[in-house]
Motif scaffolding. Structure first.
Motif, PDB file in Angstrom:
ATOM      1  N   HIS A 208      -3.142 -40.752  -7.847  1.00 43.37           N
ATOM      2  CA  HIS A 208      -3.459 -39.515  -8.569  1.00 43.37           C
ATOM      3  C   HIS A 208      -3.110 -38.354  -7.635  1.00 43.37           C
ATOM      4  O   HIS A 208      -3.625 -38.280  -6.525  1.00 43.37           O
ATOM      5  CB  HIS A 208      -4.959 -39.613  -8.920  1.00 43.37           C
ATOM      6  CG  HIS A 208      -5.629 -38.360  -9.372  1.00 43.37           C
ATOM      7  ND1 HIS A 208      -6.988 -38.330  -9.636  1.00 43.37           N
ATOM      8  CD2 HIS A 208      -5.194 -37.113  -9.612  1.00 43.37           C
ATOM      9  CE1 HIS A 208      -7.346 -37.116 -10.032  1.00 43.37           C
ATOM     10  NE2 HIS A 208      -6.273 -36.360 -10.015  1.00 43.37           N
ATOM     11  N   TYR A 249       9.704 -35.008  -7.495  1.00 44.91           N
ATOM     12  CA  TYR A 249       8.651 -35.700  -8.245  1.00 44.91           C
ATOM     13  C   TYR A 249       9.185 -37.008  -8.823  1.00 44.91           C
ATOM     14  O   TYR A 249       8.525 -38.054  -8.748  1.00 44.91           O
ATOM     15  CB  TYR A 249       8.104 -34.778  -9.348  1.00 44.91           C
ATOM     16  CG  TYR A 249       6.994 -35.405 -10.170  1.00 44.91           C
ATOM     17  CD1 TYR A 249       5.676 -35.411  -9.721  1.00 44.91           C
ATOM     18  CD2 TYR A 249       7.271 -35.999 -11.399  1.00 44.91           C
ATOM     19  CE1 TYR A 249       4.653 -35.982 -10.467  1.00 44.91           C
ATOM     20  CE2 TYR A 249       6.255 -36.576 -12.156  1.00 44.91           C
ATOM     21  CZ  TYR A 249       4.950 -36.569 -11.687  1.00 44.91           C
ATOM     22  OH  TYR A 249       3.959 -37.158 -12.437  1.00 44.91           O
ATOM     23  N   LYS A 250      10.402 -36.938  -9.390  1.00 49.83           N
ATOM     24  CA  LYS A 250      10.986 -38.167  -9.967  1.00 49.83           C
ATOM     25  C   LYS A 250      11.212 -39.216  -8.880  1.00 49.83           C
ATOM     26  O   LYS A 250      11.060 -40.410  -9.119  1.00 49.83           O
ATOM     27  CB  LYS A 250      12.309 -37.834 -10.668  1.00 49.83           C
ATOM     28  CG  LYS A 250      12.114 -37.055 -11.967  1.00 49.83           C
ATOM     29  CD  LYS A 250      13.471 -36.741 -12.594  1.00 49.83           C
ATOM     30  CE  LYS A 250      13.326 -35.695 -13.689  1.00 49.83           C
ATOM     31  NZ  LYS A 250      14.613 -35.076 -14.024  1.00 49.83           N
ATOM     32  N   VAL A 253       7.922 -40.809  -8.274  1.00 52.95           N
ATOM     33  CA  VAL A 253       7.610 -41.730  -9.376  1.00 52.95           C
ATOM     34  C   VAL A 253       8.398 -43.045  -9.208  1.00 52.95           C
ATOM     35  O   VAL A 253       7.840 -44.131  -9.345  1.00 52.95           O
ATOM     36  CB  VAL A 253       7.917 -41.072 -10.745  1.00 52.95           C
ATOM     37  CG1 VAL A 253       7.928 -42.103 -11.871  1.00 52.95           C
ATOM     38  CG2 VAL A 253       6.895 -39.981 -11.040  1.00 52.95           C
ATOM     39  N   THR A 262       1.427 -46.447 -10.330  1.00 54.12           N
ATOM     40  CA  THR A 262       1.657 -45.434 -11.363  1.00 54.12           C
ATOM     41  C   THR A 262       1.148 -44.095 -10.844  1.00 54.12           C
ATOM     42  O   THR A 262       0.029 -44.019 -10.320  1.00 54.12           O
ATOM     43  CB  THR A 262       0.857 -45.807 -12.630  1.00 54.12           C
ATOM     44  OG1 THR A 262       1.250 -47.114 -13.031  1.00 54.12           O
ATOM     45  CG2 THR A 262       1.109 -44.829 -13.758  1.00 54.12           C
ATOM     46  N   ILE A 263       1.960 -43.065 -11.011  1.00 54.59           N
ATOM     47  CA  ILE A 263       1.521 -41.719 -10.614  1.00 54.59           C
ATOM     48  C   ILE A 263       0.700 -41.105 -11.756  1.00 54.59           C
ATOM     49  O   ILE A 263       1.125 -41.114 -12.909  1.00 54.59           O
ATOM     50  CB  ILE A 263       2.738 -40.814 -10.299  1.00 54.59           C
ATOM     51  CG1 ILE A 263       3.567 -41.392  -9.139  1.00 54.59           C
ATOM     52  CG2 ILE A 263       2.293 -39.375 -10.018  1.00 54.59           C
ATOM     53  CD1 ILE A 263       2.860 -41.455  -7.808  1.00 54.59           C
ATOM     54  N   PRO A 265      -0.542 -37.524 -12.611  1.00 58.26           N
ATOM     55  CA  PRO A 265      -0.447 -36.133 -12.169  1.00 58.26           C
ATOM     56  C   PRO A 265      -1.596 -35.310 -12.715  1.00 58.26           C
ATOM     57  O   PRO A 265      -1.970 -35.455 -13.875  1.00 58.26           O
ATOM     58  CB  PRO A 265       0.882 -35.668 -12.786  1.00 58.26           C
ATOM     59  CG  PRO A 265       1.004 -36.475 -14.045  1.00 58.26           C
ATOM     60  CD  PRO A 265       0.307 -37.791 -13.804  1.00 58.26           C
ATOM     61  N   LEU A 323       5.923 -32.027 -17.623  1.00 55.71           N
ATOM     62  CA  LEU A 323       5.278 -33.033 -16.761  1.00 55.71           C
ATOM     63  C   LEU A 323       5.285 -34.407 -17.439  1.00 55.71           C
ATOM     64  O   LEU A 323       5.595 -35.426 -16.804  1.00 55.71           O
ATOM     65  CB  LEU A 323       3.838 -32.577 -16.468  1.00 55.71           C
ATOM     66  CG  LEU A 323       3.098 -33.281 -15.349  1.00 55.71           C
ATOM     67  CD1 LEU A 323       3.862 -33.201 -14.034  1.00 55.71           C
ATOM     68  CD2 LEU A 323       1.699 -32.676 -15.177  1.00 55.71           C
ATOM     69  N   THR A 327       6.810 -38.364 -16.366  1.00 51.37           N
ATOM     70  CA  THR A 327       5.692 -39.235 -15.976  1.00 51.37           C
ATOM     71  C   THR A 327       5.634 -40.467 -16.865  1.00 51.37           C
ATOM     72  O   THR A 327       5.244 -40.355 -18.035  1.00 51.37           O
ATOM     73  CB  THR A 327       4.359 -38.444 -16.069  1.00 51.37           C
ATOM     74  OG1 THR A 327       4.451 -37.294 -15.226  1.00 51.37           O
ATOM     75  CG2 THR A 327       3.165 -39.285 -15.666  1.00 51.37           C
ATOM     76  N   ILE A 332      -2.205 -37.996 -18.338  1.00 50.44           N
ATOM     77  CA  ILE A 332      -2.051 -36.687 -17.696  1.00 50.44           C
ATOM     78  C   ILE A 332      -3.479 -36.235 -17.401  1.00 50.44           C
ATOM     79  O   ILE A 332      -4.329 -36.213 -18.298  1.00 50.44           O
ATOM     80  CB  ILE A 332      -1.375 -35.653 -18.635  1.00 50.44           C
ATOM     81  CG1 ILE A 332       0.035 -36.096 -19.045  1.00 50.44           C
ATOM     82  CG2 ILE A 332      -1.378 -34.270 -17.990  1.00 50.44           C
ATOM     83  CD1 ILE A 332       1.109 -35.956 -17.996  1.00 50.44           C
ATOM     84  N   LYS A 363       0.702 -38.726 -24.357  1.00 52.05           N
ATOM     85  CA  LYS A 363      -0.104 -39.157 -23.216  1.00 52.05           C
ATOM     86  C   LYS A 363      -1.593 -39.096 -23.544  1.00 52.05           C
ATOM     87  O   LYS A 363      -2.002 -38.447 -24.503  1.00 52.05           O
ATOM     88  CB  LYS A 363       0.179 -38.246 -22.009  1.00 52.05           C
ATOM     89  CG  LYS A 363       1.631 -38.233 -21.569  1.00 52.05           C
ATOM     90  CD  LYS A 363       2.079 -39.570 -21.011  1.00 52.05           C
ATOM     91  CE  LYS A 363       3.543 -39.555 -20.623  1.00 52.05           C
ATOM     92  NZ  LYS A 363       4.036 -40.895 -20.289  1.00 52.05           N
TER      93      LYS A 363
END
Ligand code: TNX
Length: 533
Positions: A208, A249-250, A253, A262-263, A265, A323, A327, A332, A363
């Protein structure tokens, strides 16, 4: 032809000697007894049965595998470094021969996608799992059966033997997480990758990232560029901050996925938003302070988005859209904590509207337990950190709970009053206190089936580099990994402390500057005995 009696006798004894050597070197190493119950595995497996022998990795050992798996290649390379043997990788064969390692996707009794079975005998090592993720967790266990120097890649001076027996293993909770606050202080992609390495090797599967707060906005949002151009350039103490581009960020991930992490965010809202309000003052409606300044202190609860301004929801729609598109995970995280300057009815109105935006982009919402004041959508989850009544309110709405009680799992809490970093508003948390708790009995009225798992959170008001992260996280973090993975039955500090003591060798090899607690026994071998069935 020259022939003498003594030459014949010499020849015969030479043949005898060579065949004796051959017999001994070809037969397996049955002469090295080892006790699987004395290997300091963390997290401890569901069941471990020792057979008292060992498997020797030799220069002939081949790794047979039923697929092309990155985690097996990485393990093979680490094992080559530590043994000095070639350890060739080869496709699975139908009739196994002795001396080898077998890694196989196959249906095992436990159908959990994270489960694995490991059987080590004098003849070979066989790892089976339903999925590649299960194999990954089995590999983490095998790594811990190997010498501690596998963690640094140093060649072992001794022959490498693995204790024999059978391990059957699967997680207690599906969500086993760590949180890193990259807002109060910014940490670059390399630090995040390192943390992913650490947590995944202890079978944690969620990271997280607390991506925004009063002190800094850390994720590029292309439709609102000033968030990072202005809001990203500050941090606690006045340093220059920083942010992740969408490419960064990618990359995080992708790297996390390669380790089955798993990220999750988090954009914290409607409070904890000063950095966004500095970038876009039109999202603010505080008449006393219409143009907020960059903030580098550590107070909380003074900022809020203007919850009745429709432009705020256009803004959040864009942020969540961008986002969510990057993701792959289901959640989220919308924060929602400590919105002390948002009126209660405005807060509820806001959380209800934001839940709709999150579900519009496919999400589910995760939020700090404060969000249980709102009407929770099906599938929303709350993260319990402070008030038990908030978590109870959430389960009454059929939401699931992620357990992060500050008094146990906050890694920024000091160990004791002499700890040079950290805070202590929730508690001082020594290693025993961090370990001795059961998520299923933490809150009266919330039972195991209502809990998705456990997360250990590291807030970074006082922490600004990897060494400091390591000092506060270790070794408490690996105890939390065990709480999330291992069965509650049989878990006790008095047993764990011996495993932890032996396990510290590994932290040293990883180069982790961990906290040396006086509670960890120094004569660890005396008490070491896994007490799982
Ligand atoms: C409380 S936990 C906070 C954070 C702080 C942390 C410091 C939570 C949801 N809010 O904003 O960083 O305490 O320990």
């Amino acid at each position: 032809m020259f022939k003498s009696k003594s030459a014949t006798a010499y020849f015969q004894s030479l043949v005898l000697l060579i065949s004796t050597i051959l017999i001994f070197s070809c037969s397996s190493a049955e002469l090295v007894p080892m006790d699987l119950k004395k290997v300091p595995l963390i997290p401890t497996p569901v069941s471990a049965t020792a057979t008292g022998e060992s498997f020797e990795i030799t220069d002939k050992t081949v790794i047979f595998t039923s697929g092309d798996f990155l985690s097996i290649e990485q393990f093979a390379q680490e094992a080559r470094n530590v043994t000095g043997h070639p350890l060739e990788i080869s496709p699975m064969i139908s009739s196994p021969s002795n001396g080898n390692m077998y890694f196989q996707i196959a249906e095992i009794e436990n159908k959990d996608s994270e489960a694995y079975e490991l059987e080590v005998s004098n003849n070979n090592l066989v790892l089976k799992a339903n999925t590649e993720q299960g194999l990954f967790y089995g590999i983490q266990t095998i790594r811990q059966l190997m010498p501690a120097s596998i963690e640094s890649g140093r060649l072992s001076k001794e022959i490498v033997y693995l204790a024999s027996g059978k391990i059957i293993d699967s997680p207690r909770f599906e969500y086993r997480g760590a949180m890193l606050d990259v807002s109060r202080h910014f940490f670059g992609v390399d630090v995040i990758k390192r943390y992913i390495d650490y947590i995944s090797s202890y079978k944690m599967n969620k990271l997280h990232l607390h991506l925004s707060d009063d002190q800094g906005w850390r994720i590029e949002i292309k439709s609102w560029p000033k968030l990072t151009e202005v809001g990203g350039l500050t941090q606690v103490g006045g340093g220059e901050g920083g942010f992740y581009t969408q490419e960064d960020y990618k990359e995080i991930v992708r790297y996390a996925q390669s380790k089955f992490v798993t990220i999750v965010p988090e954009i914290d809202m409607p409070g904890h938003t000063n950095a966004a309000l500095v970038a876009y003052p039109e999202l603010n409606c505080n008449k006393k302070d219409p143009n907020p300044k960059a903030y580098s202190g550590i107070e909380v609860g003074f900022s809020t988005l203007c919850t009745r301004n429709p432009e705020v929801y256009n803004f959040l729609d864009d942020v969540i859209k961008e986002l969510a598109a990057m993701t792959p995970g289901e959640y989220i995280h919308i924060g929602g904590d400590e919105s002390h300057v948002t009126e209660k009815e405005d807060y509820i109105y806001f959380i209800n509207k934001v839940q709709k935006i999150v579900s519009k982009y496919g999400k589910k919402v995760m939020g700090w337990d404060d969000i249980s004041a709102a009407t929770l959508e099906t599938g929303s989850a709350v993260q319990h950190w402070a008030k038990k009544e908030n978590a109870i309110k959430a389960v009454a709405q059929n939401a699931k709970v992620l357990m992060t009680p500050a008094t146990r799992t906050y890694l920024d809490m000091q160990y004791d009053s002499t700890t040079p970093l950290g805070l202590h508003w929730a508690a001082y948390i020594e290693l025993d206190s961090a370990y001795i708790w059961d998520p299923a009995t933490q809150i009266d009225g919330i039972s195991e089936s209502q809990i998705i798992g456990v997360e250990a959170a590291l807030w970074s008001e006082t922490i600004d580099n990897l060494n400091e992260i390591e000092y506060m996280a270790f070794p408490r973090l690996i105890g939390h990994a065990e709480i999330g993975w291992s069965p509650q039955k049989g878990r006790s500090w008095d047993e764990y402390k011996f495993r932890l003591a032996k396990h510290e060798e590994r932290l040293v090899e990883m180069g982790i500057d961990y906290y040396r607690s006086a509670l960890v026994p120094r004569n660890a071998n005396d008490g070491l005995q896994l007490n799982n069935p």
